[in-house]
Enzyme design. Structure first.
Site, PDB file in Angstrom:
ATOM      1  N   GLU A   9       0.820  -1.215   0.000  1.00 18.09           N
ATOM      2  CA  GLU A   9       0.000   0.000   0.000  1.00 18.09           C
ATOM      3  C   GLU A   9       0.854   1.265   0.000  1.00 18.09           C
ATOM      4  O   GLU A   9       0.454   2.298  -0.515  1.00 18.09           O
ATOM      5  CB  GLU A   9      -0.928   0.002   1.224  1.00 18.09           C
ATOM      6  CG  GLU A   9      -1.978   1.091   1.189  1.00 18.09           C
ATOM      7  CD  GLU A   9      -3.081   0.878   2.213  1.00 18.09           C
ATOM      8  OE1 GLU A   9      -3.504   1.871   2.826  1.00 18.09           O
ATOM      9  OE2 GLU A   9      -3.523  -0.269   2.414  1.00 18.09           O
ATOM     10  N   ASP A 109      -2.670  -2.962   3.152  1.00 20.53           N
ATOM     11  CA  ASP A 109      -3.036  -3.114   4.561  1.00 20.53           C
ATOM     12  C   ASP A 109      -4.143  -4.151   4.731  1.00 20.53           C
ATOM     13  O   ASP A 109      -5.058  -4.249   3.903  1.00 20.53           O
ATOM     14  CB  ASP A 109      -3.507  -1.766   5.133  1.00 20.53           C
ATOM     15  CG  ASP A 109      -2.327  -0.871   5.470  1.00 20.53           C
ATOM     16  OD1 ASP A 109      -1.181  -1.262   5.174  1.00 20.53           O
ATOM     17  OD2 ASP A 109      -2.550   0.230   6.004  1.00 20.53           O
ATOM     18  N   TYR A 336      -0.975  -4.520  14.181  1.00 16.85           N
ATOM     19  CA  TYR A 336      -1.839  -3.771  13.256  1.00 16.85           C
ATOM     20  C   TYR A 336      -2.875  -2.938  14.025  1.00 16.85           C
ATOM     21  O   TYR A 336      -3.631  -3.481  14.838  1.00 16.85           O
ATOM     22  CB  TYR A 336      -2.552  -4.753  12.331  1.00 16.85           C
ATOM     23  CG  TYR A 336      -3.372  -4.094  11.245  1.00 16.85           C
ATOM     24  CD1 TYR A 336      -2.754  -3.483  10.165  1.00 16.85           C
ATOM     25  CD2 TYR A 336      -4.757  -4.079  11.316  1.00 16.85           C
ATOM     26  CE1 TYR A 336      -3.493  -2.876   9.166  1.00 16.85           C
ATOM     27  CE2 TYR A 336      -5.512  -3.480  10.320  1.00 16.85           C
ATOM     28  CZ  TYR A 336      -4.874  -2.886   9.245  1.00 16.85           C
ATOM     29  OH  TYR A 336      -5.622  -2.277   8.263  1.00 16.85           O
TER      30      TYR A 336
END
Length: 982
Positions: A9, A109, A336
């Site tokens: 990304e 992501d 994350y």
């Protein structure tokens, strides 16, 4: 040899993947836009490179803001490159189309948005109609450490596994387009029916979120405070005194009145009677003690982390997300962050123990001992509250990784500490309290005392709560204190009893922390962690999008951020009035939009089809447009204001309606005189206080937030002037192009004004005059009919309002603060600059911030660095309005020798406060700007801002002689102060 293309990304993630794969895949060659090894090609997007749009045959170019072409519901969507990133898109597509690239890995992501970014790039590479046709695998990362990346490549997910998430991602994007485009165009068309252009943006999630904030503000505005009394007593036992509070043991909750409570009395007479009845009397005592425990809060998901960081540090949701993303991506220190889970996978127990070990050896002296204690005590054990696969979807809770960070910024360190403390705390034992409830009964009246003693701090020790008597929620006579002992059967005496007068308070305004909680519960404020977790699937937006939604509402001027409070603007109230009036509940009910989010979550799990969801969205869109298009009444019903200032034309009452402020005539009159002015000139909606000030003073500003018909933002003053042709008053923009009094010869009277300072040219006094600040000697006055000076400076310079305080500072010190709302007439870009008095040029000019050089200053032959040149001002902001006027070019004057830096001009001793003002700020002479600052310090220290209307200031005994009345607005403050300075 065939190769696999990996699309990340962001460039930083691509570099991390290359570093992680190099030990197992061999060396990568670095190229401009990608990395390549024998097995892999690794490249990246920079966020969204492609966005959806209506196909050409369904797209409306002309007349898109009219009802004629609504609704727009295309049968499919085309793609278009994002303008700013076309070069990057072309680079990624080139790699995807390579003949030797036979399969792709989506390394964006791990979430809905990352899935969409990749899918749209792949579709665009395939020609826009369908996907590229090459097999796709999904890299799903929870952590960015090299080991986690390598493990992720060993467990790549199939395209079929990701289909539900891909469908939800596309459906969310298309639903937001349909509702946003059609809703915004329909509401804009409705609001622009009477002429002009009033852009009214709405959104599938942002508008219900705004409805939550507006509803709370309405409750605050309608709240009527009520007086009540508590009776506080002190009882004397053999071992000493203890406090207590009266309560009614027979009280039951009143479902109709939430303000009624067991310890409240609603009349002073009753409170005094109770106090008099028990004062000095003997009392019997009964008490019960029982142990209680308090477990640590759950691990953080993104929303709870944003709430905690906002409450503790004042970080906005956007700031917290940015910091957490940096700790995840750049420092590899957190897992994350864009997660809605507060649990860990059941097989994560060994990793938790390793994390304890890392923290114990990390050198964080304030937390390492607790990590060691957790290791030594074997605190990490199977526990469904922490380890539960059923509560983990694609992402688990935010916890530290095995990588100890270094080089963190102060803000990053604060957030990292917050996560580490919570991670450790959840494994520590519960805190243990001994809670004692003591009832003292005298003459039939009951008084309660609650003692709460911390016996074992447990997890609270991590937060520094070691003291046995420290209790977070301690209240005098209510709970929290350690109690002196009372023997069984001992009689005590009532020493002191006093009724305490209090007032009920309106609900608090939303902060970002409380609004995030309300969004999580689809508009319902839920304090309980477990209940909020059960509700979060039906929340407004997702953890990853909520920060952007709040920021979007602030950018669109629907909300203001004042300190930690979020305050809806007049524009927000107008939108909610319109939606309620049109009965468009799809856009105004948070619970309903929460249902859409729930259905997207079902789609991710494969429990709902994409087609069924999009059918519902299309029906919703058609309903919104139909309601707006068919509304045929003149105005929209709503809760409107009546202004206190009478009509300037006939003295009648001026009332607000949906579109305008209109004279309704004097009391008893059948109709008004025709005077009115629009609520939203050039797309900027007046606050009621601003409308009141405009009507009272016939002038307000400069105000920003206006937009021209071409869409350019501008700043202007607004005046109400008499129009001879219409024989009535009307509203006009005033850009500062008023005729110069020096040219007209009109005598100017400054006697009612307070000067801002001394003229830098001639030493005369400087006053406000029309749209400028002028020297008293630059215009005809009764004492000097012929002007002898030409000093002037505009109140608005290139759209930047210049306040009295800033101009005073310029006159006093030669320079304003750094101002940040200038807009270049050439580039239309905003810029920052100081305004300075340039003695050489004899006018006010710009001075720009010095730019930090990438290189050290070069040395001259003598070994000395040359003196820095002063930046040249491209524009001299003087009297006339900031308009684009081309002057004939002049030859450059010969360069002057660099003058020695001048010492700052000495300021005078200041202005002497009146006796009334001196009672508040002291009697020392003081600069005008300092007076305002001191007054604000006093107002804030004494809590004198009105609880309901933050723009109003309530006068106490000291301020009333200064104000001359009980309450003033912020708009009046500067003018009032001027009268008290000599």
């Amino acid at each position: 040899m065939t190769k696999t293309l990996v699309i990340a990304e962001k460039p930083s993630v691509a570099q991390d993947i290359v570093r992680a794969l190099t030990p197992v895949a061999g060396k990568f060659e670095k190229h401009d836009e990608y990395f390549e090894s024998e097995q892999y090609v690794v490249t990246s997007a920079v966020g969204h490179l492609v966005e959806i749009q209506a196909p050409e045959e369904f797209d409306v170019k002309r007349g898109k803001w009219s009802f004629a072409h609504l609704p727009v519901i295309p049968p499919y969507f085309d793609l278009k490159p994002v303008d700013k990133t076309k070069t990057r898109l072309n680079a990624v597509v080139r790699q995807a189309k390579r003949k030797d690239v036979t399969d792709l890995v989506n390394a964006c992501d791990a979430g809905r948005e990352g899935e969409l970014i990749f899918r749209l790039i792949e579709q665009y590479a395939g020609g826009g109609k369908k996907a590229l046709g090459k097999p796709v695998k999904r890299l799903w990362l929870q952590s960015m450490t090299p080991q986690a990346i390598r493990e992720g490549f060993e467990r790549l997910r199939s395209e079929q596994q990701m289909q539900g998430l891909a469908d939800a991602a596309r459906s969310r994007s298309e639903a937001d387009w349909l509702v946003g485009i059609n809703g915004t165009r329909a509401m804009t068309a409705f609001n622009s029916r009477d002429g002009g252009f009033f852009l009214t943006t709405v959104g599938r999630v942002q508008t219900p979120t705004l409805a939550v904030v507006v509803e709370r503000e309405e409750q605050i505005r309608k709240f009527v405070s009520r007086d009540y009394w508590e009776i506080h007593a002190s009882f004397l036992a053999e071992a000493g005194e203890y406090p207590a509070k009266w309560f009614d043991p027979k009280w039951k909750k009143d479902p109709e009145d939430g303000e009624k409570k067991a310890d409240r009395v609603w009349s002073l007479q009753e409170a005094v009677a109770i106090a008099d009845a028990v004062r000095g009397k003997a009392a019997t005592v009964t008490e019960e003690s029982k142990p209680t425990t308090q477990a640590s809060p759950l691990l953080f998901d993104l929303t709870s982390l944003q709430r905690e960081a906002n409450g503790r540090f004042g970080f906005s949701a956007k700031t917290t997300l940015s910091l957490a993303q940096s700790l995840y991506e750049r420092h590899k220190a957190l897992t994350y962050p864009r997660t809605d889970s507060r649990a860990l996978p059941e097989d994560y127990l060994p990793v938790v123990k390793q994390t304890f070990g890392m923290l114990a050896d990390s050198g964080m002296r304030h937390l390492a001992p607790f990590a060691q204690q957790a290791l030594d005590g074997n605190y990490a054990r199977p526990n469904k509250r922490i380890f539960d696969n059923a509560k983990v979807s694609d992402h688990f809770a935010i916890i530290p990784t095995l990588q100890a960070p270094s080089g963190l910024s102060d803000a990053e360190q604060k957030l990292y500490d917050l996560v580490v403390r919570r991670f450790l705390a959840v494994f520590f034992p519960s805190a243990e309290y001994l809670v004692t409830t003591r009832i003292s009964q005298a003459v039939g009246h009951h008084f309660k005392t609650e003692g709460k003693v911390l016996v074992k701090p447990g997890w609270l020790a991590i937060y520094g709560k070691e003291a046995a008597d420290e209790v977070a929620d301690a209240k005098d006579g209510d709970k929290g204190q350690s109690l002196v002992p009372v023997k069984p059967g001992e009689m005590v005496r009532t020493e002191t009893v006093e009724p305490k007068g209090l007032k009920t308070r309106p609900p608090a305004r939303y902060s970002e922390a409380t609004l995030l909680g309300a969004m999580e519960g689809a508009g319902k404020s839920i304090d309980d962690d477990e209940l909020r977790e059960a509700m979060q699937e039906k929340g407004l937006g997702t953890p990853a999008t909520r920060a952007a939604i709040i920021e979007g509402l602030i950018t669109e001027k629907y909300m203001l951020r004042e300190g930690r409070e979020l305050i809806p603007t007049a524009k927000a109230f107008q939108l909610m009035t319109l939606l309620r009036g049109l009965d468009v509940e799809e856009l105004s009910r948070p619970e309903l939009t929460g249902e859409w989010e729930y259905k997207l979550a079902q789609m991710e799990k494969g429990q709902l089809s994409r087609e069924a969801f999009m059918r519902e969205i299309a029906q919703m869109t058609e309903h919104i447009v139909k309601k707006a298009k068919e509304y045929d009444r003149d105005t929209v019903p709503g809760d409107y204001a009546t202004l206190a200032t009478p009509c300037p034309n006939c003295g009648g009452v001026v009332k607000e309606n949906y579109r305008r402020y209109t004279c309704t005539g004097k009391p008893g009159a059948a109709e008004g005189c025709g005077f009115s002015f629009g609520k939203s000139p050039a797309g900027r909606t007046f606050e009621v206080a601003e409308a009141e000030a405009l009507l009272r003073d016939k002038h307000i500003g400069p105000l920003d937030g206006f937009r021209s018909k071409a869409g350019w933002p501008f700043t202007s003053e607004i005046v109400i002037k008499f129009d001879e042709e219409a024989n009535n008053y009307k509203l006009e923009f005033d850009f500062g192009d008023d005729k110069d009094a020096a040219e007209t010869g009109e005598i100017v009277d400054f006697s009612g004004q307070e000067p801002l300072g001394h003229c830098p040219k001639c030493g005369g006094r400087v006053f406000e005059h029309g749209s400028n600040y002028v020297c008293e000697k630059s215009v005809p006055t009764s004492t000097q009919p012929t002007p002898s000076c030409d000093f002037k400076s505009g109140k608005i310079i290139l759209q930047q309002p210049v306040t009295r305080e800033q101009l005073s500072k310029l006159l006093d010190t030669g320079k304003t603060d750094l101002l940040d709302k200038f807009v270049s007439m050439r580039t239309r870009r905003a810029f920052k600059a100081f305004l300075v008095w340039n003695k050489d040029e004899g006018k006010v000019t710009f001075e720009f911030e010095p730019r930090a050089s990438k290189f050290p200053p070069r040395k001259t032959a003598a070994g000395k660095t040359p003196a820095a040149k002063e930046p040249a001002a491209k524009y001299a902001p003087t009297a006339k309005k900031a308009a684009a006027r081309k002057a004939p070019a002049k030859k450059a004057a010969p360069a002057k020798k660099a003058a020695a830096p001048k010492a700052p001009r000495k300021t005078g001793a200041g202005l002497k406060p009146s006796a009334e003002l001196a009672a508040v700020i002291g009697a020392e002479p003081v600069a005008r700007t300092e007076v305002i600052k001191k007054l604000w310090d006093y107002i804030k220290a004494n809590g004198l801002q009105d609880a309901v209307n933050k723009r109003a200031i309530n006068a106490d005994a000291r301020l009333k002689p200064v104000f001359g009345k009980d309450q003033v607005t912020m708009f009046e403050l500067a003018g009032i102060v001027g009268k008290h300075l000599g």
